[in-house]
Design a protein around this motif. Structure first.
Motif, mmCIF file in Angstrom:
data_model
loop_
_atom_site.group_PDB
_atom_site.id
_atom_site.type_symbol
_atom_site.label_atom_id
_atom_site.label_comp_id
_atom_site.label_asym_id
_atom_site.label_seq_id
_atom_site.Cartn_x
_atom_site.Cartn_y
_atom_site.Cartn_z
ATOM 1 N N UNK A 1 59.297 94.864 117.220
ATOM 2 C CA UNK A 1 59.761 96.187 116.825
ATOM 3 C C UNK A 1 61.212 96.317 117.285
ATOM 4 N N UNK A 2 62.130 96.123 116.358
ATOM 5 C CA UNK A 2 63.552 96.056 116.700
ATOM 6 C C UNK A 2 64.319 97.318 116.329
ATOM 7 N N UNK A 3 63.634 98.456 116.283
ATOM 8 C CA UNK A 3 64.263 99.698 115.846
ATOM 9 C C UNK A 3 65.492 100.063 116.670
ATOM 10 N N UNK A 4 65.438 99.816 117.981
ATOM 11 C CA UNK A 4 66.557 100.167 118.853
ATOM 12 C C UNK A 4 67.855 99.527 118.364
ATOM 13 N N UNK A 5 67.759 98.355 117.787
ATOM 14 C CA UNK A 5 68.961 97.627 117.372
ATOM 15 C C UNK A 5 69.713 98.315 116.244
ATOM 16 N N UNK A 6 69.049 99.213 115.518
ATOM 17 C CA UNK A 6 69.737 99.971 114.472
ATOM 18 C C UNK A 6 69.769 101.466 114.812
ATOM 19 N N UNK A 7 69.646 101.777 116.100
ATOM 20 C CA UNK A 7 69.823 103.152 116.540
ATOM 21 C C UNK A 7 68.634 104.059 116.351
ATOM 22 N N UNK A 8 67.445 103.495 116.119
ATOM 23 C CA UNK A 8 66.247 104.306 115.930
ATOM 24 C C UNK A 8 65.356 104.240 117.165
ATOM 25 N N UNK A 9 64.555 105.268 117.339
ATOM 26 C CA UNK A 9 63.587 105.329 118.434
ATOM 27 C C UNK A 9 62.195 105.161 117.838
ATOM 28 N N UNK A 10 61.489 104.136 118.251
ATOM 29 C CA UNK A 10 60.109 103.968 117.779
ATOM 30 C C UNK A 10 59.259 105.112 118.309
ATOM 31 N N UNK A 11 58.619 105.884 117.446
ATOM 32 C CA UNK A 11 57.788 107.000 117.908
ATOM 33 C C UNK A 11 56.662 106.520 118.825
ATOM 34 N N UNK B 1 47.928 111.126 115.445
ATOM 35 C CA UNK B 1 48.657 112.119 116.242
ATOM 36 C C UNK B 1 50.087 112.309 115.751
ATOM 37 N N UNK B 2 50.565 111.388 114.920
ATOM 38 C CA UNK B 2 51.934 111.480 114.405
ATOM 39 C C UNK B 2 51.972 112.538 113.314
ATOM 40 N N UNK B 3 52.520 113.700 113.667
ATOM 41 C CA UNK B 3 52.486 114.861 112.789
ATOM 42 C C UNK B 3 53.811 115.045 112.046
ATOM 43 N N UNK C 1 61.534 114.856 113.609
ATOM 44 C CA UNK C 1 62.353 114.411 114.742
ATOM 45 C C UNK C 1 62.879 112.998 114.495
ATOM 46 N N UNK C 2 62.024 112.135 113.970
ATOM 47 C CA UNK C 2 62.447 110.764 113.661
ATOM 48 C C UNK C 2 63.567 110.767 112.622
ATOM 49 N N UNK C 3 63.431 111.611 111.598
ATOM 50 C CA UNK C 3 64.448 111.666 110.555
ATOM 51 C C UNK C 3 65.752 112.261 111.079
#
Length: 249
Positions: free
Chosen positions: A126-136, A218-220, A226-228
Motif C-alpha cells: 500500500x504505497x498511498x503515502x508516496x503520492x500524498x494520500x492517507x490510507x483510511x 465502517x468506511x462511511x 475526508x479522503x477526497x
C-alpha cells in the motif's frame, strides 16, 4: 474487462484490462457483481487472478483525474464496494497474484482469504503515502490483520512496496510459486479446503472474517469525503500530476 474460467466448482474471475489492469469504476463495479453472483452460478469457491506480470496496478489515476467531483467520489466508492464484496463473499476467495500488485491491487488481494504470489522481482503493498494520500483506517486494518500492527505501521508510513520473497516472509502473501502456476496452486488450495465439512468450515470462516467485513463496512460517506479532501489538496494533486507524467513516459 473480466474473463471467466471454471475449474469444476471453483470459478476464476480474471482481471482483463490491458496493459496493467488499472482499476476503473466500471471494472470494479463489474468485479463486485461477478463476485456476488458467482455462488448462485454454482461456485463453491473463487479464484481472483490478473495479468502475467501485473495482477493490478491499482486505481487508474489518469482516469480518475479526468472525472468530475461526483464521478470521482463514485470511483473511489467502487473500490470499497468491490473490497466488501470479496471480504463478505459466502464462499472462499483466493488471490492468484501473477505479478506486481500495488495500492488498489493490494487492497483487493488483502480482502481475499489467501494470497498466492509469483516468485520474482514483483512488488506488493500500500504505497498511498508516496503520492500524498492517507490510507483510511479501514484499509490499514486489512494490512494489520495479516502482518501485525507494528509491521503494518512500518509498511504504511513508508508507503513501502516489498518484493515477493519479503512479502512471503512477513505474511503479506501466504505462498509463492512460479508465475505460470499461481492459478493452479490457488485451485489446489481451494480443493483441499472444500474437502472439509462444508457447513462448519464456512461458519468458522464467517466468524474469523467478521472483523474484516466490519472494518470495510465502517468506511462511511464522511470518511470518503475526508479522503477526497486529501486527494484534492495542492500537495497531493502535485504528486498525482507528477505520477501521471511519469506514466505518460
Amino acid at each position: 474487462m473480466l474473463e471467466f474460467h471454471r475449474h469444476g466448482d471453483i470459478h476464476e474471475i480474471r482481471l482483463a484490462r490491458p496493459p496493467v489492469n488499472a482499476l476503473t469504476p466500471e471494472l470494479l463495479s463489474a468485479l463486485r457483481t461477478a463476485v456476488q453472483e458467482a455462488p448462485a452460478a454454482g461456485a463453491r469457491a473463487i479464484v481472483l487472478s490478473g495479468g502475467a506480470k501485473v495482477f493490478s496496478a491499482g486505481m487508474d489515476v489518469p482516469h480518475l483525474m479526468g472525472l468530475d467531483p461526483a464521478g470521482l467520489k463514485a470511483g473511489w466508492a467502487s473500490l470499497f464496494a468491490a473490497g466488501r464484496a470479496i471480504a463478505s463473499s459466502p464462499v472462499p476467495v483466493v488471490a492468484a497474484i501473477g505479478g506486481h500488485s500495488p495500492a488498489g491491487g493490494c487492497v483487493l488481494a488483502l480482502c481475499c482469504d489467501y494470497r498466492i504470489m509469483a516468485r520474482g522481482p514483483f512488488r506488493i503493498g500500500l504505497n498511498e503515502v508516496q503520492v500524498g494520500l492517507v490510507a483510511p483506517d479501514a484499509i490499514q486494518h486489512l494490512m494489520r490483520r495479516v502482518v501485525g500492527p507494528y509491521r503494518a505501521e512500518r509498511l504504511l508510513v513508508e508507503g513501502a512496496l516489498v518484493e515477493a520473497e519479503q512479502a512471503h516472509a512477513i505474511g503479506l502473501v501466504d505462498e509463492l510459486t512460479d508465475g505460470e502456476h499461481v492459478v493452479k496452486r490457488a485451485t489446489v488450495w481451494l480443493e483441499e479446503l472444500l474437502k472439509l465439512p462444508s457447513a462448519s468450515m464456512l461458519a468458522t470462516r464467517r466468524i474469523a472474517r467478521a472483523d474484516l467485513v466490519a472494518a470495510l463496512e465502517s468506511f462511511r460517506d464522511d470518511d470518503l469525503d475526508a479522503f477526497l479532501g486529501e486527494w484534492n489538496s495542492p500537495g497531493t494533486q502535485a504528486a498525482l500530476k507528477a505520477l501521471v507524467a511519469r506514466l505518460g513516459k
